[in-house]
Design a protein around this motif. Structure first.
Motif, short mmCIF file in Angstrom:
data_model
loop_
_atom_site.label_atom_id
_atom_site.label_comp_id
_atom_site.label_asym_id
_atom_site.label_seq_id
_atom_site.Cartn_x
_atom_site.Cartn_y
_atom_site.Cartn_z
N LYS A 211 0.67 -1.70 0.39
CA LYS A 211 0.35 0.30 0.39
C LYS A 211 0.23 1.72 0.23
CE LYS A 211 -3.89 1.12 0.95
NZ LYS A 211 -4.89 1.69 -0.34
N HIS A 212 2.28 1.75 -0.26
CA HIS A 212 3.02 2.61 0.30
C HIS A 212 2.95 3.47 1.33
CE1 HIS A 212 4.43 1.68 -4.14
NE2 HIS A 212 4.37 0.60 -3.58
N GLN A 213 2.21 2.80 2.72
CA GLN A 213 1.37 3.75 3.14
C GLN A 213 2.41 3.66 4.73
OE1 GLN A 213 -1.83 1.11 4.37
NE2 GLN A 213 -3.51 3.48 3.34
N GLY A 214 3.45 3.26 4.58
CA GLY A 214 4.43 3.05 5.39
C GLY A 214 4.03 2.85 6.97
N ARG A 215 2.74 2.09 7.58
CA ARG A 215 1.92 2.93 8.82
C ARG A 215 1.66 1.70 9.43
NH1 ARG A 215 -4.01 4.64 8.12
NH2 ARG A 215 -4.45 4.10 9.60
N LYS A 216 1.44 1.81 11.40
CA LYS A 216 1.56 0.58 11.97
C LYS A 216 0.34 0.26 12.44
CE LYS A 216 5.39 2.04 14.53
NZ LYS A 216 6.41 2.71 15.57
N LYS A 224 2.04 -8.54 17.97
CA LYS A 224 1.68 -6.88 18.75
C LYS A 224 2.57 -6.45 17.75
CE LYS A 224 3.97 -8.18 23.66
NZ LYS A 224 4.97 -8.31 24.14
N ARG A 225 3.51 -6.69 16.91
CA ARG A 225 3.83 -5.53 15.50
C ARG A 225 3.20 -6.24 14.54
NH1 ARG A 225 8.35 -6.53 19.01
NH2 ARG A 225 9.64 -3.73 19.37
N LEU A 226 2.63 -4.71 13.94
CA LEU A 226 1.99 -5.60 12.52
C LEU A 226 2.51 -3.34 11.53
CD1 LEU A 226 -0.26 -6.70 14.42
CD2 LEU A 226 -1.07 -7.04 12.13
N TYR A 227 3.45 -4.21 10.61
CA TYR A 227 3.85 -2.83 10.58
C TYR A 227 3.85 -2.80 8.62
CZ TYR A 227 6.65 -2.05 14.42
OH TYR A 227 6.74 -1.40 15.79
N ASP A 228 3.40 -1.86 7.89
CA ASP A 228 3.78 -1.69 6.13
C ASP A 228 4.58 -1.16 6.64
OD1 ASP A 228 2.97 -0.44 3.58
OD2 ASP A 228 2.01 0.85 4.55
N GLY A 229 5.57 -1.42 4.92
CA GLY A 229 6.91 -1.00 5.30
C GLY A 229 7.35 0.08 4.31
N VAL A 244 14.04 -0.40 11.69
CA VAL A 244 15.47 -1.63 12.67
C VAL A 244 14.03 -2.01 13.67
CG1 VAL A 244 17.02 -1.96 13.40
CG2 VAL A 244 16.83 0.21 11.75
N ILE A 245 14.26 -3.27 13.63
CA ILE A 245 13.26 -3.91 14.41
C ILE A 245 13.95 -5.03 15.65
CG2 ILE A 245 11.45 -5.46 14.89
CD1 ILE A 245 10.50 -5.09 12.28
N ASP A 246 13.88 -4.78 16.92
CA ASP A 246 14.51 -5.43 18.11
C ASP A 246 13.58 -6.54 18.30
OD1 ASP A 246 15.97 -6.75 20.05
OD2 ASP A 246 17.40 -5.48 20.52
N LEU A 247 12.78 -7.36 18.30
CA LEU A 247 11.75 -8.57 18.88
C LEU A 247 11.91 -8.15 20.77
CD1 LEU A 247 11.14 -10.44 16.14
CD2 LEU A 247 9.73 -8.82 16.83
N THR A 248 13.28 -8.41 20.77
CA THR A 248 13.60 -8.88 22.34
C THR A 248 13.17 -6.94 23.24
OG1 THR A 248 15.57 -7.83 22.87
CG2 THR A 248 15.34 -10.23 22.05
N LYS A 249 13.11 -6.30 22.68
CA LYS A 249 12.67 -4.76 22.72
C LYS A 249 11.54 -4.38 22.89
CE LYS A 249 17.51 -3.36 23.12
NZ LYS A 249 18.25 -1.74 22.76
N ASP A 250 10.77 -3.57 23.72
CA ASP A 250 9.38 -2.28 23.73
C ASP A 250 8.92 -2.65 22.23
OD1 ASP A 250 7.61 -0.76 23.47
OD2 ASP A 250 6.51 -1.52 25.34
N MET A 253 10.66 0.79 20.81
CA MET A 253 11.91 0.97 20.86
C MET A 253 12.80 0.87 19.03
SD MET A 253 13.55 2.09 23.37
CE MET A 253 14.79 1.78 23.23
N ASP A 254 11.49 -0.02 18.22
CA ASP A 254 11.58 -0.36 16.58
C ASP A 254 12.11 1.29 16.47
OD1 ASP A 254 11.47 -2.22 17.64
OD2 ASP A 254 9.02 -2.34 17.05
N TYR A 255 12.77 1.50 15.40
CA TYR A 255 13.03 3.10 14.66
C TYR A 255 13.21 2.83 13.52
CZ TYR A 255 18.02 1.90 14.40
OH TYR A 255 19.11 1.41 14.68
N ASP A 256 13.34 4.05 12.62
CA ASP A 256 13.49 4.12 11.11
C ASP A 256 14.92 4.84 10.60
OD1 ASP A 256 12.98 4.69 8.13
OD2 ASP A 256 11.74 5.90 8.73
#
Length: 260
Positions: A211-216, A224-229, A244-250, A253-256
């Motif tokens: 969809k080219h939206q980039g939304r969560k 927990k995490r559903l991400y459109d890139g 950048v996704i770290d599954l061990t953290k809240d 804390m994920d960031y672009d």
């Protein structure tokens, strides 16, 4: 545990997006070190038009730079990879699989369990083909819709319940078509079936594009995490995300990484 870099909708063959991807990859390799700590996940539409084989070869050459630099790289096809974005062709399906997997006989769901050599933790990555392999798509085929099909959903259910995926510390499911947005011309037709399968298991992230939206779209179906890139190369000036996704953290804390 390895971290994930989510890319999607590269659309190589459209305008100068091959140059943008080249820049993205160079910046990613510079910034995200050591490479062995990351898995790069690409959720489809790698090519702008699967009918043009040069698009595959150019995209594959660029993504190989990530592999050569030491990153794990996983991909799934999108609607543009099998044709012009609307109509898939069997020849293109075989070509995509041969180019990116080394074999035209690869089947979906595709399971890859990747282990961090430093701490021994593992993530089970399950890739889906939301074009139903181009074979099982029910008529009428409406524009850029996606479809997983009964067999693929049944196999996904069994795979998530299986010993190999269950033994991994985390589980990630990834596909091309957007499973939440209900735009009739672009929707995943059996998204409810996907949700039922995911809801019956422990899944830590669902990653997708299209969809080219980039939304969560977090906290649905027990995930927990559903991400459109978005579109990682910024096709048509649409939003990009290089999460950048770290599954061990809240998840907060994920960031672009913003590699462009």
């Amino acid at each position: 545990m390895k971290k994930i870099i989510h890319l999607t909708d590269l659309h190589i063959g459209y305008g100068d997006l091959d140059k943008k991807l080249s820049k993205l990859i160079s910046n990613l390799i510079y910034a995200m070190q050591p490479a062995k700590d990351y898995v790069v996940l690409v959720t489809g539409d790698i090519s702008e038009n699967g009918n043009i084989k040069e698009n595959f070869h150019r995209a594959n050459d660029l993504l190989k730079k990530l592999k050569q630099a030491g990153y794990d790289v996983l991909v799934v096809p999108g609607n543009h990879d099998y044709g012009d974005g609307i109509t898939p062709f069997k020849e293109n399906i075989r070509s995509f699989r041969k180019n990116f997997y080394g074999s035209a006989s690869v089947e979906f769901p595709k399971l890859d369990v990747i282990t961090d050599p430093d701490d021994g933790s593992s993530i089970a990555f399950i890739g889906l083909d939301s074009m139903a392999g181009g074979y099982d798509f029910p008529e009428p085929r409406v524009l850029a819709q996606g479809y997983l099909g009964e067999k693929q959903l049944k196999d996904l259910d069994a795979m998530l319940a299986g010993a190999e995926a269950s033994a991994a510390a985390k589980r990630v499911v990834y596909l091309h078509h957007h499973p939440i947005d209900k735009n009739v011309s672009m929707m995943l037709r059996d998204s409810e079936g996907l949700g039922e399968v995911l809801g019956g298991h422990s899944v830590d992230a669902l990653l997708f594009g299209h969809k080219h939206q980039g939304r969560k779209w977090n906290a649905r179906w027990g995930v927990k995490r559903l991400y459109d890139g978005g579109t990682s190369t910024g096709k048509g000036d649409d939003p990009w995300r290089h999460r950048v996704i770290d599954l061990t953290k809240d998840l907060r804390m994920d960031y672009d990484g913003d590699f462009l």
